[in-house]
Write an enzyme that holds these catalytic residues in place. Sequence first.
Site, short mmCIF file in Angstrom:
data_model
loop_
_atom_site.label_atom_id
_atom_site.label_comp_id
_atom_site.label_asym_id
_atom_site.label_seq_id
_atom_site.Cartn_x
_atom_site.Cartn_y
_atom_site.Cartn_z
N ASP A 77 -19.93 50.18 79.71
CA ASP A 77 -20.40 50.60 81.42
C ASP A 77 -21.78 50.94 81.26
O ASP A 77 -22.13 52.01 80.14
CB ASP A 77 -19.53 51.58 82.05
CG ASP A 77 -18.21 50.92 82.36
OD1 ASP A 77 -18.30 49.61 83.18
OD2 ASP A 77 -17.36 51.42 82.30
N HIS A 86 -16.87 43.57 79.60
CA HIS A 86 -16.25 44.51 78.86
C HIS A 86 -15.43 43.65 77.52
O HIS A 86 -15.59 44.13 76.44
CB HIS A 86 -15.23 45.04 79.34
CG HIS A 86 -15.84 46.54 80.33
ND1 HIS A 86 -16.78 47.01 79.99
CD2 HIS A 86 -15.53 46.76 81.50
CE1 HIS A 86 -17.23 47.91 81.00
NE2 HIS A 86 -16.18 47.79 82.13
N HIS A 91 -18.11 41.51 85.75
CA HIS A 91 -18.09 42.88 85.06
C HIS A 91 -17.13 43.26 84.19
O HIS A 91 -17.20 43.52 83.06
CB HIS A 91 -18.02 44.04 86.36
CG HIS A 91 -18.16 45.29 85.88
ND1 HIS A 91 -19.50 46.19 85.58
CD2 HIS A 91 -17.17 46.36 85.27
CE1 HIS A 91 -18.98 47.37 84.98
NE2 HIS A 91 -17.63 47.40 84.95
N GLU A 92 -15.82 42.99 84.69
CA GLU A 92 -14.65 43.23 83.52
C GLU A 92 -14.87 42.31 82.54
O GLU A 92 -14.51 42.69 81.44
CB GLU A 92 -13.38 43.15 84.43
CG GLU A 92 -13.25 43.92 85.56
CD GLU A 92 -13.57 45.61 85.28
OE1 GLU A 92 -13.29 46.02 84.34
OE2 GLU A 92 -13.80 46.27 86.17
#
Length: 213
Positions: free
Chosen positions: A131, A125, A121-122
Amino acid sequence: MSRIIRALAALLVGLAALVAISPASSAQAAGADAGQAVAARVLRYDASRAAEFRTAVDQAAQIWNSSVSNVRLVAGTPADFVVLADYGWPRTQPVSLGRGTIWMGRQATAEGHNPLRIAAHEIGHILGLPDRRTGLCTDLMSGASAGTGCTNPYPNATEKAQVERNFAGFAPAIRFGEIYVDSPESSTTSSTASSRCPSTPGTRATPRRPSRS
């Protein structure tokens, strides 16, 4: 008669030259195609200070490598993005496409969130994805909103396509310079977070108020 013989001889010489040139041209075309196939942008990451999360970060990088073709993640320095471990909530500050800092906060794993999903997920970014707090486990960028029971670390088809577009020259939807905090409650993304999170060495971005994650 001699003119006919000379004409035939010239024709044969021309055909021989054409046969000799054709393989070279084919090889050059194949080389050009191969160059296009390996045109992915390579991003180096440094997870040497990710402590117990280093394996999860390496695995997440491989997941992204197998999911998209316009970018490839490799461990190494000098790094385009750095991964650190601390005791807050996981968060990322992307300063430009492919560059920034990730904090693998232990608060999330202490509450039962999956470290591999967090890492993937990170990294999303860093690759230009914002998000999407949908609460759906099938959405990688839904993050902690999907709950501790969600362990899915794979981007869905839409997320993959967005990353491919980002690295094909289209403008990413993410806001660079902001800190994206992956917590189940928006109240944890206080403005004080940006003052506590140093930027990646060598970058010039100024931290802004964190976005909701």
